[in-house]
Design an enzyme around this catalytic site. Structure first.
Site, PDB file in Angstrom:
ATOM      1  N   GLY A 166      24.947  61.146 -12.645  1.00 30.74           N
ATOM      2  CA  GLY A 166      24.165  62.366 -12.799  1.00 30.74           C
ATOM      3  C   GLY A 166      24.996  63.595 -12.477  1.00 30.74           C
ATOM      4  CG  ASN A 167      29.270  64.953 -10.393  1.00 33.54           C
ATOM      5  OD1 ASN A 167      29.687  65.813 -11.162  1.00 33.54           O
ATOM      6  ND2 ASN A 167      29.668  64.856  -9.142  1.00 33.54           N
ATOM      7  CD  GLN A 168      25.142  67.164 -16.106  1.00 32.38           C
ATOM      8  OE1 GLN A 168      25.655  67.359 -17.202  1.00 32.38           O
ATOM      9  NE2 GLN A 168      24.387  66.094 -15.864  1.00 32.38           N
ATOM     10  N   GLY A 169      29.799  67.505 -13.460  1.00 29.46           N
ATOM     11  CA  GLY A 169      31.252  67.661 -13.475  1.00 29.46           C
ATOM     12  C   GLY A 169      31.930  66.398 -13.978  1.00 29.46           C
ATOM     13  CG  ASP A 180      31.198  55.190  -6.040  1.00 27.90           C
ATOM     14  OD1 ASP A 180      30.276  56.021  -6.203  1.00 27.90           O
ATOM     15  OD2 ASP A 180      31.575  54.824  -4.922  1.00 27.90           O
ATOM     16  CB  SER A 181      35.631  58.926  -7.690  1.00 26.10           C
ATOM     17  OG  SER A 181      34.690  59.846  -8.184  1.00 26.10           O
ATOM     18  CG  PHE A 204      33.838  68.366 -10.582  1.00 27.56           C
ATOM     19  CD1 PHE A 204      33.283  67.343  -9.831  1.00 27.56           C
ATOM     20  CD2 PHE A 204      34.670  68.031 -11.643  1.00 27.56           C
ATOM     21  CE1 PHE A 204      33.557  66.018 -10.119  1.00 27.56           C
ATOM     22  CE2 PHE A 204      34.951  66.703 -11.946  1.00 27.56           C
ATOM     23  CZ  PHE A 204      34.391  65.695 -11.184  1.00 27.56           C
ATOM     24  CE1 TYR A 207      34.690  67.531   0.021  1.00 26.44           C
ATOM     25  CE2 TYR A 207      34.275  65.816  -1.607  1.00 26.44           C
ATOM     26  CZ  TYR A 207      33.960  66.441  -0.419  1.00 26.44           C
ATOM     27  OH  TYR A 207      32.905  65.987   0.347  1.00 26.44           O
TER      28      TYR A 207
END
EC number: 3.6.1.66
Length: 200
Positions: A9-12, A69-70, A154, A156
């Site tokens: 769901g992370n748009q970046g 997954d990061s 995006f 960090y």
């Protein structure tokens, strides 16, 4: 072009992965286009969480799925934020909240103790019951800056120093970031694995 669901769901991540995957002939569809809710990340490792997310999206969509997954591992913080990178400052924290919490945790830490690395685990699940999903890992070494720099990327990226380029990740051009990043490295391994399976 082969359609594949991106389980995030992370748009970046969606933007970055869609760009990277299109280079390899995939038509990327975000799981949100199928109204797939976020999977509960109950794993204790990047690999476990990526498998959970990939299987969840594949079950609902019926399509092949790639999950990522990061996270960022900081040596001075004993590997934190690690698998909690996206929610380091709380469950619904913004990128800015997480970044600021990390900067506070690293305040006054000497330069020679600021080493860090990004990890990315990619899982390709061909279907929900895939007994042998493809799992690939990429790593990107750097260090934590004392203040944000740059406006690309995006998460960090503004405080992650890239030694080989002498700048922050957020100052890199997208094409160069693709070549260097943990995600780019994991994708290269993933496509190599896909090609090897096609020729078996």
């Amino acid at each position: 072009m082969k359609k594949i669901v991106l389980a995030t769901g992370n748009q970046g991540k969606v933007r970055e992965m869609a760009d990277l995957l299109s280079d390899f002939g995939f038509d990327v569809v975000a799981q949100s286009e199928f109204n797939v809710p976020e999977a509960a990340e109950t794993g204790t490792t990047f690999i476990e969480n990526a498998i959970i997310k990939a299987r969840h999206a594949a079950q609902i969509t019926g399509l092949p799925t790639i999950a990522d997954d990061s996270g960022l591992e900081v040596d001075y913080l004993n590997g934190a934020p690690g698998i909690y990178s996206a929610r380091y400052a709380g469950e619904h924290a913004s990128d800015g909240d997480n970044l600021n919490k990390l900067l506070m945790a690293m305040q006054d830490v000497p330069d020679d103790q600021r080493s860090a690395r990004f990890h990315c685990v990619l899982v390709l699940m061909r279907h929900a019951d895939d007994p042998t999903p493809i799992v690939c890992h990429g790593k990107w070494e750097g260090k934590i800056l004392t203040a944000p720099h740059g406006s690309n990327g995006f998460g960090y990226d503004p405080i992650f120093w890239v030694p080989e380029e002498n700048c922050a990740s957020a100052e890199l051009e997208p094409v160069r970031k693709k070549q260097l990043s943990h995600r780019g490295k994991a994708l290269q391994k993933l496509f190599k694995a896909i090609e090897e399976q096609r020729t078996c």
